[in-house]
Write an enzyme that holds these catalytic residues in place. Structure first.
Site, PDB file in Angstrom:
ATOM      1  CB  VAL A  40      46.471  43.779  29.776  1.00 27.30           C
ATOM      2  CG1 VAL A  40      44.683  43.746  30.570  1.00 27.30           C
ATOM      3  CG2 VAL A  40      46.189  45.059  28.776  1.00 27.30           C
ATOM      4  CB  CYS A  41      46.449  38.929  32.481  1.00 25.59           C
ATOM      5  SG  CYS A  41      45.786  38.333  30.132  1.00 25.59           S
ATOM      6  N   PRO A  42      47.990  40.667  34.002  1.00 24.96           N
ATOM      7  CG  PRO A  42      50.292  41.010  34.397  1.00 24.96           C
ATOM      8  CD  PRO A  42      49.253  40.762  33.791  1.00 24.96           C
TER       9      PRO A  42
ATOM     10  CG  LEU B  71      44.333  37.299  37.800  1.00 29.91           C
ATOM     11  CD1 LEU B  71      44.292  37.446  35.108  1.00 29.91           C
ATOM     12  CD2 LEU B  71      44.730  36.216  37.431  1.00 29.91           C
TER      13      LEU B  71
END
Length: 211
Positions: free
Chosen positions: A50-52, A55
């Site tokens: 999920v993080c990329p 960002l």
């Protein structure tokens, strides 16, 4: 969970990666005081799933934040070198190459702890030894900090729940609207809409025009 709204944002100095490729020491949000608003957001870990998406989504909207005089700064409990490596990795290989805003390294976990987004916590075992229980990672916290260094908005999601960058922009717009016009923003307010005066008459006038 601590409510930081209305309080000075916790200060720190730490390593960070800026411009997508440069590791710097003693990075601090204090550099923006009196100059810019700050959207400071935490994410659990580099090289995840999920993080990329978050960002990269912030980077895709970076010009909109810059138009509003807002600095975007990310943070996780990974090292600056891990951030740097992730930033050199192509997006189709799970990386975030192309992200240019600063990414803070919180290896000590103290920044996440001070913002109260740390998933785990420090404790002691039966023999009095220091231990850490839970995940040494941050929840998806986001803090809007004004030019005086005061937190004006915060939201914290559990790790599986990605955030809305459009909502972050909407809240920036709402804050700047109230600062400029002295009116408050009703439910579902968006840039371009009118606000309302914080009086009974103001509320009645708004409701008559919008319902």
């Amino acid at each position: 969970m601590s409510v930081l709204v209305g309080k000075k944002a916790p200060v720190f100095k730490t390593n960070a990666v800026i411009n997508g490729n440069e590791i710097v020491e003693n990075f601090s949000l204090k550099q923006y005081l009196g100059k810019k608003y700050v959207v400071f957001f935490f994410y659990p870990a580099d090289f995840t799933f999920v993080c990329p998406t978050e960002l990269i989504a912030f980077q895709e909207q970076i010009s909109e934040f810059e138009k509003r005089d807002v600095a975007v700064v990310g943070a996780s409990t990974d090292s600056a070198f891990s951030h740097w490596k992730w930033l050199q990795t192509e997006q189709n290989d799970g990386g975030i190459k192309g992200v240019k805003y600063p990414i803070v390294a919180d290896q000590t976990l103290m920044i996440s702890k001070n913002y109260d987004v740390l998933a785990g916590d420090f404790d002691y075992d039966d023999e009095g030894n220091d231990i850490f229980e839970g995940a040494p990672q941050a929840y998806r916290g986001l803090f809007l900090i004004d030019k005086e260094g005061v937190v004006r908005h915060q939201v914290v999601n559990d790790m599986p729940l990605g955030r809305s960058i459009e909502e972050a922009l909407r809240v920036v717009d709402a804050l700047q609207f109230t600062e400029e016009y002295g009116e408050v923003c009703p439910a579902n307010w968006k840039k371009g809409k009118g606000g309302l005066k914080a009086t009974q008459e103001g509320i009645a006038d708004y409701l008559s025009k919008n319902h």
